[in-house]
Design an enzyme around this catalytic site. Sequence first.
Site, PDB file in Angstrom:
ATOM      1  N   ASP A 249      -6.940   4.323  -4.615  1.00 26.37           N
ATOM      2  CA  ASP A 249      -7.641   4.204  -3.328  1.00 26.37           C
ATOM      3  C   ASP A 249      -8.243   5.590  -3.100  1.00 26.37           C
ATOM      4  O   ASP A 249      -8.412   6.356  -4.071  1.00 26.37           O
ATOM      5  CB  ASP A 249      -6.678   3.774  -2.202  1.00 26.37           C
ATOM      6  CG  ASP A 249      -7.411   3.333  -0.933  1.00 26.37           C
ATOM      7  OD1 ASP A 249      -7.906   2.201  -0.885  1.00 26.37           O
ATOM      8  OD2 ASP A 249      -7.512   4.143   0.010  1.00 26.37           O
TER       9      ASP A 249
ATOM     10  N   LYS B  58       0.873  -1.193   0.000  1.00 22.06           N
ATOM     11  CA  LYS B  58       0.000   0.000   0.000  1.00 22.06           C
ATOM     12  C   LYS B  58       0.895   1.222   0.000  1.00 22.06           C
ATOM     13  O   LYS B  58       2.026   1.176   0.481  1.00 22.06           O
ATOM     14  CB  LYS B  58      -0.872   0.023   1.252  1.00 22.06           C
ATOM     15  CG  LYS B  58      -2.047   0.966   1.152  1.00 22.06           C
ATOM     16  CD  LYS B  58      -3.216   0.278   0.485  1.00 22.06           C
ATOM     17  CE  LYS B  58      -4.361   1.222   0.209  1.00 22.06           C
ATOM     18  NZ  LYS B  58      -5.544   0.484  -0.282  1.00 22.06           N
TER      19      LYS B  58
HETATM   20  P1  NDP Z   1     -12.813   7.876  -3.146  1.00 18.69           P
HETATM   21  O1  NDP Z   1     -11.717   8.848  -3.000  1.00 18.69           O
HETATM   22  O2  NDP Z   1     -13.402   7.626  -4.484  1.00 18.69           O
HETATM   23  O3  NDP Z   1     -13.991   8.250  -2.171  1.00 18.69           O
HETATM   24  C1  NDP Z   1     -13.868   8.266  -0.753  1.00 18.69           C
HETATM   25  C2  NDP Z   1     -14.828   9.285  -0.279  1.00 18.69           C
HETATM   26  O4  NDP Z   1     -15.237   9.046   1.044  1.00 18.69           O
HETATM   27  C3  NDP Z   1     -14.160  10.632  -0.302  1.00 18.69           C
HETATM   28  O5  NDP Z   1     -14.989  11.516  -0.922  1.00 18.69           O
HETATM   29  C4  NDP Z   1     -13.956  10.932   1.152  1.00 18.69           C
HETATM   30  O6  NDP Z   1     -14.030  12.326   1.472  1.00 18.69           O
HETATM   31  C5  NDP Z   1     -15.125  10.267   1.755  1.00 18.69           C
HETATM   32  N1  NDP Z   1     -14.903  10.125   3.162  1.00 18.69           N
HETATM   33  C6  NDP Z   1     -13.746  10.065   3.829  1.00 18.69           C
HETATM   34  N2  NDP Z   1     -13.970  10.014   5.130  1.00 18.69           N
HETATM   35  C7  NDP Z   1     -15.296  10.008   5.280  1.00 18.69           C
HETATM   36  C8  NDP Z   1     -16.140   9.951   6.398  1.00 18.69           C
HETATM   37  N3  NDP Z   1     -15.656   9.914   7.627  1.00 18.69           N
HETATM   38  N4  NDP Z   1     -17.465   9.940   6.214  1.00 18.69           N
HETATM   39  C9  NDP Z   1     -17.965   9.966   4.993  1.00 18.69           C
HETATM   40  N5  NDP Z   1     -17.206  10.054   3.877  1.00 18.69           N
HETATM   41  C10 NDP Z   1     -15.899  10.076   4.031  1.00 18.69           C
HETATM   42  O7  NDP Z   1     -12.288   6.519  -2.496  1.00 18.69           O
HETATM   43  P2  NDP Z   1     -12.790   5.046  -2.707  1.00 18.69           P
HETATM   44  O8  NDP Z   1     -14.256   5.005  -2.945  1.00 18.69           O
HETATM   45  O9  NDP Z   1     -11.874   4.412  -3.679  1.00 18.69           O
HETATM   46  O10 NDP Z   1     -12.459   4.402  -1.283  1.00 18.69           O
HETATM   47  C11 NDP Z   1     -13.435   4.303  -0.231  1.00 18.69           C
HETATM   48  C12 NDP Z   1     -13.047   3.167   0.714  1.00 18.69           C
HETATM   49  O11 NDP Z   1     -12.993   1.933  -0.021  1.00 18.69           O
HETATM   50  C13 NDP Z   1     -11.652   3.313   1.362  1.00 18.69           C
HETATM   51  O12 NDP Z   1     -11.697   2.738   2.652  1.00 18.69           O
HETATM   52  C14 NDP Z   1     -10.760   2.445   0.474  1.00 18.69           C
HETATM   53  O13 NDP Z   1      -9.626   1.992   1.154  1.00 18.69           O
HETATM   54  C15 NDP Z   1     -11.721   1.305   0.166  1.00 18.69           C
HETATM   55  N6  NDP Z   1     -11.396   0.502  -1.006  1.00 18.69           N
HETATM   56  C16 NDP Z   1     -11.174   1.051  -2.227  1.00 18.69           C
HETATM   57  C17 NDP Z   1     -10.903   0.252  -3.319  1.00 18.69           C
HETATM   58  C18 NDP Z   1     -10.707   0.811  -4.684  1.00 18.69           C
HETATM   59  O14 NDP Z   1     -10.446   0.022  -5.590  1.00 18.69           O
HETATM   60  N7  NDP Z   1     -10.848   2.108  -4.898  1.00 18.69           N
HETATM   61  C19 NDP Z   1     -10.787  -1.198  -3.186  1.00 18.69           C
HETATM   62  C20 NDP Z   1     -11.087  -1.698  -1.864  1.00 18.69           C
HETATM   63  C21 NDP Z   1     -11.361  -0.854  -0.839  1.00 18.69           C
HETATM   64  P3  NDP Z   1     -12.741  13.078   2.136  1.00 18.69           P
HETATM   65  O15 NDP Z   1     -11.663  12.907   1.117  1.00 18.69           O
HETATM   66  O16 NDP Z   1     -13.143  14.481   2.302  1.00 18.69           O
HETATM   67  O17 NDP Z   1     -12.435  12.438   3.416  1.00 18.69           O
HETATM   68  O1  2IT Z   2      -7.939  -1.562  -0.842  1.00 21.32           O
HETATM   69  C1  2IT Z   2      -7.851  -2.065  -1.982  1.00 21.32           C
HETATM   70  O2  2IT Z   2      -7.985  -3.283  -2.159  1.00 21.32           O
HETATM   71  C2  2IT Z   2      -7.593  -1.175  -3.110  1.00 21.32           C
HETATM   72  N1  2IT Z   2      -7.534   0.034  -2.920  1.00 21.32           N
HETATM   73  C3  2IT Z   2      -7.392  -1.745  -4.482  1.00 21.32           C
HETATM   74  C4  2IT Z   2      -5.976  -2.208  -4.680  1.00 21.32           C
HETATM   75  C5  2IT Z   2      -5.609  -2.627  -6.079  1.00 21.32           C
HETATM   76  O3  2IT Z   2      -4.416  -2.916  -6.259  1.00 21.32           O
HETATM   77  O4  2IT Z   2      -6.456  -2.669  -6.972  1.00 21.32           O
END
Ligand code: NDP
Ligand code: 2IT
Length: 446
Positions: free
Chosen positions: A166, A126
Amino acid sequence: MSTALTDFMQEVKTKSPGESEFHQAVEEVVESLLPVLDKHPEYRKAKIVERLVEPERVIMFRVPWTADNGDVRVNRGYRIEFNSAIGPYKGGLRFHPSVTLSILKFLGFEQIFKNSLTTLPMGGGKGGSDFDPKFKSKNEIMRFCQSYMSELFRHIGPNTDVPAGDIGVGGQEIGFMFGQYKKLRNSFDGVLTGKGLTWGGSLIRPEATGFGVVYFASEMLNTRGESLEGKTVAVSGFGNVAWGAVTKVNELGGKVVTLSGPDGYIHDADGITGDKVEYMLELRASNQDIVEPYAEQFGVEFVPNKHPWEVKCDIALPCATQNELNGEDAQNLLDNGCLCVSEGANMPTTPDAARLFLDSEILYGPAKAANAGGVAVSGLEMSQNSMRMSWSRDEVDSHLHRIMKNIHQSCLDAAEKYGLPSNYVAGANIAGFTKVADAMLAQGVV
Ligand code: NDP
Ligand code: 2IT
């Protein structure tokens, strides 16, 4: 807590002081592994768990860049290369002001087990930075990404370490980083996943995490003879993962009634469908990190500074960030008759909330299993890059669906084997661990 676990955690805390999120992630996993270690003295003898909690390599570096007004800014960049027992390091990059070594170590540690569960050959890693994309111009984001990659490029490669997105890192940032990598290496490599479709990306990667979270929820519901059809669903977050999840819930006949941001949540009792789903993409792209505009746009309720878990729902999908669902939230969900929680975000549930779920009848799918669809399709993107081919949308989606079903079954089987039927937390930790531990044993003390 058992003495063995207390002693082990004391050592981790002494070695890595102040890293509370990392300690939280390690404790949850190691607690599940105690029965496995009792049954397999060879793991204890080879100090597999002691080796697993120590990253193979931690890279920290300066990321200087110039703002549009000419000011010089300095951020800190990181890449945690945690474990390469079963494949090249693989995991996302997070750009958010809350990023610290502790956050990235917790995420990298979780990634080891998640990637193992996908059945694809990927190790755990990561990275990211404390850079805040909020209110930055596109040019500022580009200069930051180029500076970040000017150091990272020497540490990564298609057979070494393959980053992805992420929080704060989507297609645009992957593009800027890929361009800089290609320029510095003079090589067109499958070195990042989440790429654009015309330059090596895979169909379905943007949707994959959210789709997978919903597939996992469906599998859990199936074990009780239930389905998504007609269910009310609460979602938190409004980013990439939340968007994919909302899309798939709609396809499977459920109704999503909430989204949330750092400013609070919106409650749309009619359901988030059609144009409203498209609007989520606009909200995310606006770089303001608020959901209140949704309420103004569609005339629905906005509840400031609260979590959506007080809204009555059948299914809860936390898709925002770590520790966003606490004990009080968990109690609200249980009191309101929620059937199922499938975690889209990484470690969204605090330990006291997880305990409440585990002590109840609720179906509780932990992140490392439920959100593995994102990295699974990243693995499929790597395969397509190696073959210099692109698969169709249906082909990728059917692989994803099959992988999520397999992960669900592996969790159930591992939990059953250790006398903890339907405990997906123990099942995911044990199934993810066993494959990595056996590979480490086979490869000797390295
Ligand atoms: P994005 O950046 O697309 O969206 C995340 C959003 O959530 C941001 O707008 C952020 O706002 C908001 N956010 C952060 N903190 C809070 C909070 N306390 N309450 C409500 N909203 C909040 O990120 P992703 O959708 O990619 O990621 C979301 C989650 O999913 C993370 O935990 C990530 O690790 C996980 N994830 C992502 C993957 C991927 O492929 N993208 C894969 C697996 C897991 P702000 O920036 O202002 O905090
Ligand atoms: O938390 C996760 O699994 C991710 N942000 C995706 C990682 C990846 O390599 O696609």
